[in-house]
Design a protein around this motif. Structure first.
Motif, PDB file in Angstrom:
ATOM      1  N   GLY A 133      41.358  46.694  44.339  1.00  0.00           N
ATOM      2  CA  GLY A 133      40.270  47.434  44.955  1.00  0.00           C
ATOM      3  C   GLY A 133      40.785  48.739  45.511  1.00  0.00           C
ATOM      4  O   GLY A 133      42.001  48.935  45.629  1.00  0.00           O
ATOM      5  N   PRO A 134      39.896  49.646  45.879  1.00  0.00           N
ATOM      6  CA  PRO A 134      40.337  50.953  46.376  1.00  0.00           C
ATOM      7  C   PRO A 134      41.139  50.872  47.665  1.00  0.00           C
ATOM      8  O   PRO A 134      41.927  51.771  47.963  1.00  0.00           O
ATOM      9  N   ASN A 135      40.935  49.812  48.434  1.00  0.00           N
ATOM     10  CA  ASN A 135      41.645  49.665  49.706  1.00  0.00           C
ATOM     11  C   ASN A 135      42.531  48.428  49.739  1.00  0.00           C
ATOM     12  O   ASN A 135      42.827  47.897  50.805  1.00  0.00           O
ATOM     13  N   GLY A 136      42.943  47.970  48.569  1.00  0.00           N
ATOM     14  CA  GLY A 136      43.781  46.776  48.501  1.00  0.00           C
ATOM     15  C   GLY A 136      43.134  45.707  47.640  1.00  0.00           C
ATOM     16  O   GLY A 136      41.969  45.824  47.256  1.00  0.00           O
ATOM     17  N   PRO A 137      43.866  44.660  47.316  1.00  0.00           N
ATOM     18  CA  PRO A 137      43.343  43.627  46.423  1.00  0.00           C
ATOM     19  C   PRO A 137      42.201  42.837  47.054  1.00  0.00           C
ATOM     20  O   PRO A 137      42.150  42.626  48.261  1.00  0.00           O
ATOM     21  N   ILE A 138      41.258  42.413  46.202  1.00  0.00           N
ATOM     22  CA  ILE A 138      40.138  41.579  46.599  1.00  0.00           C
ATOM     23  C   ILE A 138      40.421  40.175  46.077  1.00  0.00           C
ATOM     24  O   ILE A 138      40.527  39.967  44.864  1.00  0.00           O
ATOM     25  N   GLY A 139      40.579  39.215  46.964  1.00  0.00           N
ATOM     26  CA  GLY A 139      40.983  37.873  46.567  1.00  0.00           C
ATOM     27  C   GLY A 139      39.876  36.848  46.681  1.00  0.00           C
ATOM     28  O   GLY A 139      38.778  37.118  47.176  1.00  0.00           O
ATOM     29  N   GLY A 140      40.178  35.638  46.210  1.00  0.00           N
ATOM     30  CA  GLY A 140      39.252  34.520  46.332  1.00  0.00           C
ATOM     31  C   GLY A 140      38.127  34.497  45.334  1.00  0.00           C
ATOM     32  O   GLY A 140      37.245  33.650  45.417  1.00  0.00           O
ATOM     33  N   MET A 141      38.125  35.428  44.376  1.00  0.00           N
ATOM     34  CA  MET A 141      37.035  35.501  43.413  1.00  0.00           C
ATOM     35  C   MET A 141      37.326  34.611  42.205  1.00  0.00           C
ATOM     36  O   MET A 141      38.389  34.002  42.106  1.00  0.00           O
ATOM     37  N   LEU A 142      36.369  34.519  41.298  1.00  0.00           N
ATOM     38  CA  LEU A 142      36.553  33.728  40.087  1.00  0.00           C
ATOM     39  C   LEU A 142      37.794  34.186  39.338  1.00  0.00           C
ATOM     40  O   LEU A 142      38.066  35.387  39.232  1.00  0.00           O
ATOM     41  N   ALA A 143      38.525  33.222  38.805  1.00  0.00           N
ATOM     42  CA  ALA A 143      39.689  33.560  37.989  1.00  0.00           C
ATOM     43  C   ALA A 143      39.242  34.190  36.675  1.00  0.00           C
ATOM     44  O   ALA A 143      38.083  34.049  36.255  1.00  0.00           O
ATOM     45  N   GLU A 144      40.152  34.884  36.017  1.00  0.00           N
ATOM     46  CA  GLU A 144      39.884  35.381  34.677  1.00  0.00           C
ATOM     47  C   GLU A 144      39.655  34.198  33.733  1.00  0.00           C
ATOM     48  O   GLU A 144      40.181  33.107  33.951  1.00  0.00           O
ATOM     49  N   PRO A 145      38.850  34.389  32.669  1.00  0.00           N
ATOM     50  CA  PRO A 145      38.577  33.277  31.752  1.00  0.00           C
ATOM     51  C   PRO A 145      39.825  32.578  31.234  1.00  0.00           C
ATOM     52  O   PRO A 145      39.873  31.345  31.190  1.00  0.00           O
ATOM     53  N   ALA A 146      40.841  33.340  30.861  1.00  0.00           N
ATOM     54  CA  ALA A 146      42.059  32.721  30.313  1.00  0.00           C
ATOM     55  C   ALA A 146      42.760  31.862  31.358  1.00  0.00           C
ATOM     56  O   ALA A 146      43.277  30.782  31.037  1.00  0.00           O
ATOM     57  N   ALA A 147      42.788  32.334  32.610  1.00  0.00           N
ATOM     58  CA  ALA A 147      43.444  31.565  33.669  1.00  0.00           C
ATOM     59  C   ALA A 147      42.667  30.297  33.983  1.00  0.00           C
ATOM     60  O   ALA A 147      43.245  29.223  34.190  1.00  0.00           O
ATOM     61  N   PHE A 148      41.340  30.406  34.009  1.00  0.00           N
ATOM     62  CA  PHE A 148      40.532  29.213  34.274  1.00  0.00           C
ATOM     63  C   PHE A 148      40.654  28.218  33.131  1.00  0.00           C
ATOM     64  O   PHE A 148      40.754  27.004  33.355  1.00  0.00           O
ATOM     65  N   GLN A 149      40.660  28.722  31.916  1.00  0.00           N
ATOM     66  CA  GLN A 149      40.827  27.846  30.757  1.00  0.00           C
ATOM     67  C   GLN A 149      42.151  27.086  30.833  1.00  0.00           C
ATOM     68  O   GLN A 149      42.203  25.872  30.588  1.00  0.00           O
ATOM     69  N   ALA A 150      43.210  27.775  31.205  1.00  0.00           N
ATOM     70  CA  ALA A 150      44.521  27.135  31.318  1.00  0.00           C
ATOM     71  C   ALA A 150      44.509  26.056  32.400  1.00  0.00           C
ATOM     72  O   ALA A 150      45.105  24.982  32.231  1.00  0.00           O
TER      73      ALA A 150
ATOM     74  N   GLY B 236      32.317  38.398  45.282  1.00  0.00           N
ATOM     75  CA  GLY B 236      33.219  39.074  46.219  1.00  0.00           C
ATOM     76  C   GLY B 236      32.805  38.921  47.664  1.00  0.00           C
ATOM     77  O   GLY B 236      33.638  39.004  48.573  1.00  0.00           O
ATOM     78  N   SER B 237      31.505  38.708  47.886  1.00  0.00           N
ATOM     79  CA  SER B 237      30.929  38.518  49.212  1.00  0.00           C
ATOM     80  C   SER B 237      31.431  39.580  50.200  1.00  0.00           C
ATOM     81  O   SER B 237      31.759  40.700  49.801  1.00  0.00           O
ATOM     82  N   LEU B 238      31.484  39.249  51.481  1.00  0.00           N
ATOM     83  CA  LEU B 238      31.806  40.271  52.482  1.00  0.00           C
ATOM     84  C   LEU B 238      33.260  40.700  52.445  1.00  0.00           C
ATOM     85  O   LEU B 238      33.605  41.761  52.984  1.00  0.00           O
ATOM     86  N   HIS B 239      34.118  39.921  51.814  1.00  0.00           N
ATOM     87  CA  HIS B 239      35.499  40.364  51.649  1.00  0.00           C
ATOM     88  C   HIS B 239      35.528  41.634  50.808  1.00  0.00           C
ATOM     89  O   HIS B 239      36.122  42.647  51.207  1.00  0.00           O
ATOM     90  N   GLU B 240      34.870  41.607  49.675  1.00  0.00           N
ATOM     91  CA  GLU B 240      34.805  42.797  48.838  1.00  0.00           C
ATOM     92  C   GLU B 240      33.976  43.890  49.501  1.00  0.00           C
ATOM     93  O   GLU B 240      34.364  45.064  49.525  1.00  0.00           O
TER      94      GLU B 240
END
Length: 323
Positions: A103-120, A308-312
């Motif tokens: 993100g512009p002010n640092g990483p945004i965490g806790g969101m859905l994983a990328e499809p490949a990561a979730f698949q794994a 992203g909710s209020l974190h993002e």
């Protein structure tokens, strides 16, 4: 018995549920411990918890067949801990199904994983394509149940519709008198395939800014909504302008095991929410998946999750309102 009747009635009210569309053994999006006990060989159980060490314990199992580690005596349950799991369940970590993005002010965490990561992660848990899945949490609190709805939402988002949530979680399973396991049995990796993601289940920051997200529902506590409490993941206090407040605690029992309220009570809880487009959010998107589950899956009221909710929102300069 009353809970089983309610769940059966719910299945009849939802003929277009994921389970009905797939023609699999799942009766609907919510199942009881007794139903699961009768169909344990027909589904794969995914246990998502943050207390990883509690999944397998050092408790001595009873003399069971083939050393499966089954016990029938009640397990020790502290206020934030339950030891053991449903026989055959596979452990899934919350970190395995979430990711972070720049993100512009640092990483945004806790969101859905990328499809490949979730698949794994799902393949590592032994989930096969199209296989009926029952998701459970420890069931120690209504917040704990939101871990399970986070995984449920991710499965639906990535195209796996054959999924149900265990009402009451592992605590409800034990409370119903069913055997529990103290060690993980080996299993083969699965061939789960993640789709690109269903954008219709998500609302974006841009849609909220443009007023295209419809009614907004804040699922956090009253103190957080009113701006009286800080959150480590939110850069500010308050809520999205114009949001309605429905705290997560209104959706289920406050004790242990944690059960969702019946359909009639859920309808009353959301009676103030207007018809039309609807978006739910919290601080990082986890708690709001419980609201999404009740609205979208149980009440048949289409809703979207602001992942992203209020974190993002706040870490990208978004303003918050206070009552």
């Amino acid at each position: 018995m009353r809970r089983i009747i309610l769940l059966t009635a719910l299945a009849l009210l939802l003929p277009l549920s994921a389970a009905a569309r797939q023609g699999d053994p799942l009766p609907g999006p919510l199942v009881s411990a007794d139903w699961l006990a009768a169909h344990l060989d027909d589904v794969v159980v995914l246990d998502i918890r943050t207390d990883i060490d509690s999944f397998s314990t050092g408790l001595a199992p009873s003399d069971d067949e083939e050393g499966m580690g089954l016990c029938s005596d009640p397990l020790p349950m502290g206020s934030h801990r339950i030891e053991g799991h449903i026989p055959g369940a596979r452990l899934v970590r919350l970190a395995d199904i979430t990711g972070q993005y720049p993100g512009p002010n640092g990483p945004i965490g806790g969101m859905l994983a990328e499809p490949a990561a979730f698949q794994a992660a799902m393949q590592a848990a032994g989930v096969n394509a199209g296989q009926p899945v029952v998701v459970t949490s420890q069931g120690l609190s209504i917040s704990d149940m939101a871990n399970a709805t986070r995984l449920y939402f991710a499965l639906r988002h990535f195209g796996h519709d054959s999924v149900a949530l265990l009402d009451g979680g592992v605590a409800g399973w034990i409370d119903a008198g069913h055997d529990f396991a103290t060690r993980q049995l080996p299993f083969e990796p699965g061939d789960f395939q993640a789709g690109p993601g269903d954008a219709t289940l998500l609302a974006t920051r841009g849609q909220i800014e443009a007023g295209e997200a419809g009614a907004l529902v804040d699922g956090r506590s009253g103190g957080e909504f009113r701006g009286l409490l800080d959150s480590s993941s939110v850069a500010g206090r308050g809520h999205l302008p114009g949001a309605l407040h429905i705290p997560m605690g209104d959706l289920g029992s406050s004790g242990r095991p944690a059960y969702l309220h019946d359909t009639e009570r859920q309808q009353a809880t959301f009676s103030a929410v207007p018809d039309g487009p609807l978006t739910v959010y919290c601080d990082t998107g986890r708690r709001a998946t419980l609201h999404w589950f009740v609205l979208n899956e149980l009440l048949g009221k289409p809703a979207r999750l602001y992942d992203g909710s209020l974190h993002e929102w706040t870490h990208q300069g978004g303003d918050l309102a206070r009552p």
